[in-house]
Design a protein around this motif. Structure first.
Motif, short mmCIF file in Angstrom:
data_model
loop_
_atom_site.label_atom_id
_atom_site.label_comp_id
_atom_site.label_asym_id
_atom_site.label_seq_id
_atom_site.Cartn_x
_atom_site.Cartn_y
_atom_site.Cartn_z
N ASP A 77 -83.56 18.90 -9.22
CA ASP A 77 -84.37 18.22 -10.24
C ASP A 77 -85.72 17.78 -9.68
O ASP A 77 -86.24 16.69 -9.99
N GLY A 78 -86.29 18.62 -8.81
CA GLY A 78 -87.61 18.34 -8.23
C GLY A 78 -87.59 17.41 -7.03
O GLY A 78 -88.63 17.18 -6.41
N HIS A 79 -86.42 16.88 -6.67
CA HIS A 79 -86.31 15.95 -5.54
C HIS A 79 -85.88 16.74 -4.30
O HIS A 79 -84.91 17.49 -4.32
N LEU A 80 -86.61 16.58 -3.19
CA LEU A 80 -86.32 17.30 -1.96
C LEU A 80 -85.07 16.72 -1.30
O LEU A 80 -85.05 15.56 -0.89
N LEU A 81 -84.03 17.55 -1.20
CA LEU A 81 -82.78 17.14 -0.57
C LEU A 81 -82.76 17.47 0.92
O LEU A 81 -82.25 16.69 1.74
N PHE A 82 -83.27 18.65 1.25
CA PHE A 82 -83.12 19.17 2.61
C PHE A 82 -84.34 20.03 2.96
O PHE A 82 -84.88 20.73 2.10
N GLN A 83 -84.74 19.96 4.24
CA GLN A 83 -85.83 20.82 4.71
C GLN A 83 -85.59 21.16 6.17
O GLN A 83 -85.19 20.31 6.96
N SER A 84 -85.82 22.41 6.52
CA SER A 84 -85.76 22.82 7.93
C SER A 84 -87.03 23.59 8.26
O SER A 84 -87.54 24.36 7.45
N ASP A 85 -87.56 23.35 9.45
CA ASP A 85 -88.71 24.09 9.97
C ASP A 85 -88.35 24.48 11.40
O ASP A 85 -88.34 23.63 12.30
N VAL A 86 -88.03 25.75 11.61
CA VAL A 86 -87.43 26.19 12.87
C VAL A 86 -88.53 26.40 13.90
O VAL A 86 -89.05 27.51 14.08
N ASN A 87 -88.87 25.32 14.60
CA ASN A 87 -89.90 25.35 15.63
C ASN A 87 -89.76 24.10 16.48
O ASN A 87 -89.21 23.09 16.02
N ASN A 88 -90.24 24.18 17.73
CA ASN A 88 -90.23 23.02 18.62
C ASN A 88 -88.81 22.46 18.79
O ASN A 88 -88.53 21.31 18.47
N ILE A 89 -87.94 23.30 19.32
CA ILE A 89 -86.53 22.95 19.49
C ILE A 89 -86.26 22.57 20.93
O ILE A 89 -86.58 23.31 21.86
N SER A 90 -85.66 21.42 21.13
CA SER A 90 -85.27 21.00 22.47
C SER A 90 -84.11 21.84 22.96
O SER A 90 -83.17 22.13 22.22
N VAL A 91 -84.16 22.23 24.23
CA VAL A 91 -83.08 23.03 24.81
C VAL A 91 -81.75 22.28 24.73
O VAL A 91 -80.70 22.88 24.50
N LYS A 92 -81.79 20.97 24.85
CA LYS A 92 -80.54 20.19 24.80
C LYS A 92 -79.91 20.18 23.41
O LYS A 92 -78.75 19.82 23.26
N LEU B 233 -80.21 17.17 14.60
CA LEU B 233 -81.17 18.22 14.90
C LEU B 233 -82.54 17.88 14.31
O LEU B 233 -82.70 17.83 13.09
N PRO B 234 -83.58 17.67 15.14
CA PRO B 234 -84.88 17.22 14.62
C PRO B 234 -85.57 18.22 13.70
O PRO B 234 -86.43 17.81 12.91
N ILE B 235 -85.24 19.52 13.79
CA ILE B 235 -85.93 20.49 12.94
C ILE B 235 -85.42 20.45 11.51
O ILE B 235 -85.96 21.13 10.64
N CYS B 236 -84.37 19.67 11.25
CA CYS B 236 -83.83 19.52 9.90
C CYS B 236 -84.03 18.09 9.44
O CYS B 236 -83.84 17.14 10.20
N SER B 237 -84.40 17.91 8.18
CA SER B 237 -84.51 16.58 7.59
C SER B 237 -83.85 16.58 6.22
O SER B 237 -83.84 17.60 5.53
N THR B 238 -83.30 15.44 5.84
CA THR B 238 -82.59 15.32 4.56
C THR B 238 -83.00 14.06 3.85
O THR B 238 -83.74 13.22 4.39
N ASP B 239 -82.49 13.92 2.62
CA ASP B 239 -82.68 12.67 1.90
C ASP B 239 -81.70 11.63 2.44
O ASP B 239 -81.00 11.85 3.43
N GLU B 240 -81.63 10.49 1.78
CA GLU B 240 -80.79 9.39 2.26
C GLU B 240 -79.30 9.72 2.23
O GLU B 240 -78.50 9.06 2.90
N ASN B 241 -78.91 10.74 1.49
CA ASN B 241 -77.49 11.14 1.42
C ASN B 241 -77.17 12.32 2.33
O ASN B 241 -76.18 13.00 2.15
N LYS B 242 -78.04 12.57 3.31
CA LYS B 242 -77.87 13.67 4.28
C LYS B 242 -77.82 15.04 3.60
O LYS B 242 -77.21 15.97 4.10
N GLY B 243 -78.42 15.14 2.42
CA GLY B 243 -78.48 16.41 1.72
C GLY B 243 -77.29 16.70 0.83
O GLY B 243 -77.29 17.71 0.11
N VAL B 244 -76.27 15.85 0.87
CA VAL B 244 -75.10 16.02 0.00
C VAL B 244 -75.44 15.50 -1.39
O VAL B 244 -76.00 14.40 -1.54
N VAL B 245 -75.13 16.29 -2.42
CA VAL B 245 -75.44 15.91 -3.80
C VAL B 245 -74.25 15.17 -4.41
O VAL B 245 -73.11 15.67 -4.34
N ASP B 246 -74.51 14.02 -4.99
CA ASP B 246 -73.45 13.27 -5.69
C ASP B 246 -73.63 13.53 -7.18
O ASP B 246 -74.49 12.94 -7.85
#
Length: 554
Positions: free
Chosen positions: A251-266, A298-311
């Motif tokens: 519904d236009g609200h960003l739940l999840f985003q990933s940008d695969v770059n700048n990844i720590s080896v750990k 994982l820093p390359i992934c970001s979510t909303d306050e519900n960790k991307g799970v839709v209620d």
């Protein structure tokens, strides 16, 4: 030398402070075509670079992508085979892997190190003044060494200070042509255990994309996560690639985003928690979750306050949109609608408290003859074990399979297995992992137990014993090249060392085989046309040693 290094560091600071986007040139002198791109999910790691095709042959010239100096080279380390590392004043290090051979002047330094340390494999470091290089300068020649499956150049670019892995296409992408947007193949739906229902079921389900819009009628209630099987494509290659950027909106609200770059080896192991590793193990298809498991950081992934799970808690249509973008900015959009349908959710499974590992606390788990010690934050979520303990005839221990699924593991953890039988030399005991192939896992013996570290809960583990020395077969001499075959079907060969007439000579592994070879003309042995005494010492991982002698004519 100090003056040169200081100038190099000052230039680094100036370039970084300018804020300009750094561009490097191509490492090859022909049009680039990729076999693999940065960040593709692999078991236990992200693909750390770009695989550049070399027309399926070895020996292509490889050039420095920018000014700098060769900081070190490595041989046989981490699957890279032969590799060259170049430090650049812009704050990056470029790494050129799977090389066939180095330049002669580098090879001479490598040989000096190998003879000094009496070993074939290792890392050889140089001073900044030893090998300064300019953009476009020849470094080495492409090959198929290390864990390579076919001839190609694996190029990595790291942040020199943090060693984070960076997408090489951000620096050399101008050398590629790409007007093809990523493609989504299928959607995976993950009703959260005892909290969600999708299409009347609490099981994971997938739906193929036959167009950019799923037109099926979906219903759901409660908490649901989503995942996507998608690939990027390029017109210069028939291969498929990982997707650089993924966004999921409801519904236009960003739940999840990933940008695969700048990844720590750990963070490499977190690929197993972002991707559905258990599904990949069974199908060799990666579904990347568009939500975060509780322990995933994982820093390359970001979510909303519900960790991307839709209620889904309202009886109305929920409109979902996936937006996929590659490094060139090519975009594709996929959509589907889920109708909220109020449903009573009956708990289908309650985790067994004695067999459940909790992700955010220390877990000490025991079975007869087995102990697991799993620190907090080694797991991405709570895991219920379904242990299977088998007693095999003539076995040194019970055989253990801890789960029928592969779970996301974020760090290795400690496994101890008790020996059920008395053996002549307990230090020869080790843990073996039995899955598709038997795998030596090692271990240290103490007071009847062998302890090691593992990454997989699904494999079958038991103790094995190796007091048999490796076999050494003399294959023969062809001109000035000696070849031998080293065989150890138990713990495996750990090291070898050759001598001729009492002096160390270098033996190196031959391709992806059990053979080793010595090029006599590259050794200190003088060619006399007479007999020389060849000796070879081989040691396996349980320190069983073989000593071989023969006469060679040179």
């Amino acid at each position: 030398m100090k003056r040169v290094l200081a100038l190099f560091l000052c230039l680094s600071v100036v370039l970084l402070a300018s804020g300009e986007k750094v561009k490097y040139q191509s490492p090859v002198n022909y049009r680039i075509s990729l076999a693999g791109n940065f960040g593709e999910p692999r078991p236990n790691h992200f693909h750390g670079g770009a695989d550049i095709k070399t027309d399926r042959v070895e020996g292509k010239p490889i050039f420095s992508i920018g000014d700098g100096y060769i900081s070190h080279v490595s041989i046989g380390i981490g699957g890279f085979g032969n590799a060259v590392y170049v430090h650049h004043p812009q704050g990056h290090t470029s790494v050129y892997c799977h090389l066939q051979r180095f330049l002669p002047q580098i090879t001479a330094m490598v040989r000096k190190w190998q003879y000094k340390h009496r070993q074939a494999e290792g890392e050889i470091h140089f001073r900044p003044t030893d090998f300064p290089v300019s953009k476009g300068q020849l470094l080495a020649f492409s090959g198929n060494t290390g864990a390579s499956q076919a001839p190609h150049l694996h190029l990595e670019i790291h942040d020199t200070e943090t060693w984070n892995m960076l997408d090489p296409l951000d620096f050399i992408g101008d050398a590629l042509s790409d007007h093809t947007a990523p493609v989504a193949h299928a959607l995976m739906v993950y009703p959260q255990q005892n909290q969600g229902i999708f299409n009347g079921s609490d099981k994971d389900q997938y739906f193929n994309f036959t167009s950019n819009q799923l037109t099926q009628e979906f219903t759901a209630w409660g908490k649901v996560g989503f995942g996507l099987w998608a690939n990027d494509y390029m017109e210069e290659s028939t291969n498929n690639f990982g997707v650089r950027k993924t966004e999921l909106y409801v519904d236009g609200h960003l739940l999840f985003q990933s940008d695969v770059n700048n990844i720590s080896v750990k963070d490499n192991l977190q690929v197993n928690s972002w991707g559905d590793y258990d599904h990949y193990r069974k199908s060799h298809v990666w579904y990347m979750r568009s939500f975060a498991l509780p322990g995933m950081t994982l820093p390359i992934c970001s979510t909303d306050e519900n960790k991307g799970v839709v209620d889904i808690k309202e009886e109305r249509p929920y409109r979902f949109t996936y937006l996929l973008t590659d490094y060139k900015g090519n975009k594709s959009e996929y959509s589907f609608t889920v109708l909220g349908k109020k449903t009573t959710i009956h708990p289908s499974h309650v985790l067994h408290p004695l067999h459940t590992l909790v992700w955010n606390r220390l877990n000490n788990y025991q079975l007869p003859g087995l102990e697991l010690q799993i620190p907090a934050n080694c797991l991405a979520e709570n895991v219920e074990l379904l242990p299977k303990v088998t007693k095999k005839a003539h076995s040194l221990s019970f055989s253990y399979q801890l789960s029928d699924q592969s779970y996301a593991l974020l760090h290795p953890f400690k496994l101890s297995i008790q020996s059920r039988k008395t053996v002549k030399d307990p230090t020869k005991l080790y843990v073996v992992s039995r899955s598709n192939n038997d795998l030596y896992v090692g271990g240290t013996y103490r007071e009847g137990w062998v302890t090691t570290k593992i990454l997989d809960l699904h494999a079958e583990y038991e103790l094995a014993y190796d007091d048999v020395a490796p076999q050494i077969e003399y294959v023969g001499q062809s001109g000035d090249v000696l070849r031998l075959n080293l065989i150890d079907e138990e713990s495996g060969v750990k090291s070898f060392e050759g001598q001729i007439d009492g002096h160390f000579v270098l033996f190196e592994k031959v391709g992806k085989s059990s053979f080793i070879a010595c090029k006599l003309k590259e050794t200190p042995v003088k060619k006399t046309g007479k007999a020389h005494l060849l000796e070879l010492m081989v040691c396996d991982h349980r320190n069983n040693q073989s000593h071989f002698k023969t006469q060679v004519i040179y």
